[in-house]
Design a protein around this motif. Structure first.
Motif, PDB file in Angstrom:
ATOM      1  N   VAL A 128       0.833  -1.201   0.000  1.00 29.22           N
ATOM      2  CA  VAL A 128       0.000   0.000   0.000  1.00 29.22           C
ATOM      3  C   VAL A 128       0.867   1.251   0.000  1.00 29.22           C
ATOM      4  CG1 VAL A 128      -1.639   1.350   1.377  1.00 29.22           C
ATOM      5  CG2 VAL A 128      -2.045  -1.083   0.999  1.00 29.22           C
ATOM      6  N   ARG A 129       1.930   1.256   0.792  1.00 35.40           N
ATOM      7  CA  ARG A 129       2.825   2.418   0.818  1.00 35.40           C
ATOM      8  C   ARG A 129       3.514   2.608  -0.528  1.00 35.40           C
ATOM      9  NH1 ARG A 129       4.802   4.480   5.941  1.00 35.40           N
ATOM     10  NH2 ARG A 129       3.486   3.715   7.617  1.00 35.40           N
ATOM     11  N   LEU A 130       3.871   1.515  -1.177  1.00 36.46           N
ATOM     12  CA  LEU A 130       4.463   1.594  -2.507  1.00 36.46           C
ATOM     13  C   LEU A 130       3.456   2.202  -3.485  1.00 36.46           C
ATOM     14  CD1 LEU A 130       7.011   0.684  -4.198  1.00 36.46           C
ATOM     15  CD2 LEU A 130       5.615  -1.282  -4.843  1.00 36.46           C
ATOM     16  N   CYS A 131       2.203   1.797  -3.373  1.00 34.18           N
ATOM     17  CA  CYS A 131       1.150   2.332  -4.243  1.00 34.18           C
ATOM     18  C   CYS A 131       0.959   3.834  -4.038  1.00 34.18           C
ATOM     19  CB  CYS A 131      -0.174   1.624  -3.988  1.00 34.18           C
ATOM     20  SG  CYS A 131      -0.234  -0.076  -4.549  1.00 34.18           S
ATOM     21  N   ARG A 132       1.193   4.296  -2.833  1.00 28.81           N
ATOM     22  CA  ARG A 132       1.067   5.727  -2.533  1.00 28.81           C
ATOM     23  C   ARG A 132       2.236   6.538  -3.081  1.00 28.81           C
ATOM     24  NH1 ARG A 132      -0.463   4.693   3.671  1.00 28.81           N
ATOM     25  NH2 ARG A 132      -2.653   4.158   3.371  1.00 28.81           N
ATOM     26  N   GLY A 133       3.214   5.845  -3.643  1.00 29.70           N
ATOM     27  CA  GLY A 133       4.351   6.532  -4.244  1.00 29.70           C
ATOM     28  C   GLY A 133       5.537   6.707  -3.327  1.00 29.70           C
ATOM     29  N   GLU A 134       5.529   6.055  -2.170  1.00 26.81           N
ATOM     30  CA  GLU A 134       6.658   6.172  -1.248  1.00 26.81           C
ATOM     31  C   GLU A 134       7.873   5.432  -1.797  1.00 26.81           C
ATOM     32  OE1 GLU A 134       6.089   5.612   2.966  1.00 26.81           O
ATOM     33  OE2 GLU A 134       3.918   5.904   2.744  1.00 26.81           O
ATOM     34  N   THR A 135       9.044   5.953  -1.486  1.00 21.71           N
ATOM     35  CA  THR A 135      10.293   5.284  -1.856  1.00 21.71           C
ATOM     36  C   THR A 135      10.570   4.170  -0.860  1.00 21.71           C
ATOM     37  OG1 THR A 135      11.633   6.741  -0.468  1.00 21.71           O
ATOM     38  CG2 THR A 135      11.239   7.459  -2.752  1.00 21.71           C
ATOM     39  N   TYR A 136      11.499   3.297  -1.215  1.00 21.04           N
ATOM     40  CA  TYR A 136      11.871   2.225  -0.290  1.00 21.04           C
ATOM     41  C   TYR A 136      12.379   2.830   1.020  1.00 21.04           C
ATOM     42  CZ  TYR A 136      11.652  -1.513  -3.826  1.00 21.04           C
ATOM     43  OH  TYR A 136      11.244  -2.427  -4.745  1.00 21.04           O
ATOM     44  N   ARG A 137      13.171   3.891   0.916  1.00 19.93           N
ATOM     45  CA  ARG A 137      13.717   4.539   2.111  1.00 19.93           C
ATOM     46  C   ARG A 137      12.596   5.105   2.976  1.00 19.93           C
ATOM     47  NH1 ARG A 137      18.350   8.376   0.861  1.00 19.93           N
ATOM     48  NH2 ARG A 137      19.440   6.403   0.780  1.00 19.93           N
ATOM     49  N   SER A 138      11.607   5.741   2.360  1.00 17.89           N
ATOM     50  CA  SER A 138      10.481   6.312   3.101  1.00 17.89           C
ATOM     51  C   SER A 138       9.646   5.218   3.766  1.00 17.89           C
ATOM     52  CB  SER A 138       9.603   7.133   2.153  1.00 17.89           C
ATOM     53  OG  SER A 138       8.438   7.558   2.792  1.00 17.89           O
ATOM     54  N   ILE A 139       9.402   4.141   3.031  1.00 16.46           N
ATOM     55  CA  ILE A 139       8.657   3.004   3.596  1.00 16.46           C
ATOM     56  C   ILE A 139       9.416   2.447   4.796  1.00 16.46           C
ATOM     57  CG2 ILE A 139       7.836   0.651   3.177  1.00 16.46           C
ATOM     58  CD1 ILE A 139       7.458   1.512   0.193  1.00 16.46           C
ATOM     59  N   ALA A 140      10.716   2.265   4.619  1.00 20.65           N
ATOM     60  CA  ALA A 140      11.547   1.712   5.688  1.00 20.65           C
ATOM     61  C   ALA A 140      11.494   2.599   6.929  1.00 20.65           C
ATOM     62  CB  ALA A 140      12.989   1.561   5.203  1.00 20.65           C
ATOM     63  N   ARG A 141      11.647   3.898   6.742  1.00 20.41           N
ATOM     64  CA  ARG A 141      11.610   4.827   7.870  1.00 20.41           C
ATOM     65  C   ARG A 141      10.266   4.763   8.578  1.00 20.41           C
ATOM     66  NH1 ARG A 141      14.291   8.838   5.086  1.00 20.41           N
ATOM     67  NH2 ARG A 141      12.296   9.504   4.242  1.00 20.41           N
ATOM     68  N   GLY A 142       9.180   4.756   7.806  1.00 25.15           N
ATOM     69  CA  GLY A 142       7.843   4.731   8.382  1.00 25.15           C
ATOM     70  C   GLY A 142       7.521   3.459   9.145  1.00 25.15           C
ATOM     71  N   LEU A 143       8.137   2.352   8.740  1.00 28.55           N
ATOM     72  CA  LEU A 143       7.855   1.068   9.385  1.00 28.55           C
ATOM     73  C   LEU A 143       8.945   0.634  10.366  1.00 28.55           C
ATOM     74  CD1 LEU A 143       6.459  -0.919   6.309  1.00 28.55           C
ATOM     75  CD2 LEU A 143       5.186   0.268   8.103  1.00 28.55           C
ATOM     76  N   GLY A 144      10.012   1.408  10.436  1.00 27.50           N
ATOM     77  CA  GLY A 144      11.095   1.062  11.352  1.00 27.50           C
ATOM     78  C   GLY A 144      11.878  -0.168  10.918  1.00 27.50           C
ATOM     79  N   ILE A 145      12.033  -0.335   9.600  1.00 31.45           N
ATOM     80  CA  ILE A 145      12.791  -1.455   9.048  1.00 31.45           C
ATOM     81  C   ILE A 145      13.826  -0.902   8.072  1.00 31.45           C
ATOM     82  CG2 ILE A 145      10.924  -3.134   9.366  1.00 31.45           C
ATOM     83  CD1 ILE A 145      10.160  -2.800   6.442  1.00 31.45           C
ATOM     84  N   SER A 146      14.704  -1.751   7.572  1.00 35.19           N
ATOM     85  CA  SER A 146      15.722  -1.280   6.631  1.00 35.19           C
ATOM     86  C   SER A 146      15.171  -1.272   5.202  1.00 35.19           C
ATOM     87  CB  SER A 146      16.950  -2.185   6.692  1.00 35.19           C
ATOM     88  OG  SER A 146      16.690  -3.412   6.033  1.00 35.19           O
ATOM     89  N   PRO A 147      15.758  -0.428   4.336  1.00 30.72           N
ATOM     90  CA  PRO A 147      15.366  -0.450   2.927  1.00 30.72           C
ATOM     91  C   PRO A 147      15.562  -1.831   2.298  1.00 30.72           C
ATOM     92  CG  PRO A 147      16.588   1.538   3.386  1.00 30.72           C
ATOM     93  CD  PRO A 147      16.693   0.665   4.614  1.00 30.72           C
ATOM     94  N   HIS A 148      16.573  -2.561   2.750  1.00 30.47           N
ATOM     95  CA  HIS A 148      16.801  -3.919   2.244  1.00 30.47           C
ATOM     96  C   HIS A 148      15.610  -4.822   2.585  1.00 30.47           C
ATOM     97  CE1 HIS A 148      18.886  -7.583   1.093  1.00 30.47           C
ATOM     98  NE2 HIS A 148      18.495  -8.110   2.241  1.00 30.47           N
ATOM     99  N   THR A 149      15.056  -4.668   3.790  1.00 28.07           N
ATOM    100  CA  THR A 149      13.891  -5.465   4.192  1.00 28.07           C
ATOM    101  C   THR A 149      12.674  -5.087   3.355  1.00 28.07           C
ATOM    102  OG1 THR A 149      14.784  -5.683   6.426  1.00 28.07           O
ATOM    103  CG2 THR A 149      12.433  -6.136   6.151  1.00 28.07           C
TER     104      THR A 149
END
Length: 86
Positions: free
Chosen positions: A20-41
């Motif tokens: 869903v976050r990807l669909c909203r146009g978030e970057t991997y880095r932004s998704i990672a920050r928002g979920l408290g995980i790494s961009p690799h995850t």
């Protein structure tokens, strides 16, 4: 994407959240920050979602998310206002 019978893949709650976050146009880095995980995850979740869904790229993932009802773009929302009633 070819026409196919939509079968809902069994995504984990985290995979759905990342999708869903990807669909909203978030970057991997932004998704990672928002979920408290790494961009690799985030990348790992996206790869698993693509594999489960049988799609090869992010654009197809977004289309699938809309078709399955996981995401509804704001441009498709019904707007009501003066003169729109009825």
């Amino acid at each position: 994407m070819s026409v196919r019978k939509l079968v809902q893949p069994s995504f984990t709650p985290r995979e759905r959240e990342v999708l869903v976050r990807l669909c909203r146009g978030e970057t991997y880095r932004s998704i990672a920050r928002g979920l408290g995980i790494s961009p690799h995850t985030v990348d790992t979740h996206i790869r698993r979602v693509r594999s489960k869904a049988g799609v090869t790229n992010r654009s197809q993932l977004v289309i699938l998310a809309v078709e399955l009802g996981f995401f509804r773009p704001a441009s498709l929302e019904v707007r009501t206002g003066p003169g729109d009633e009825g």
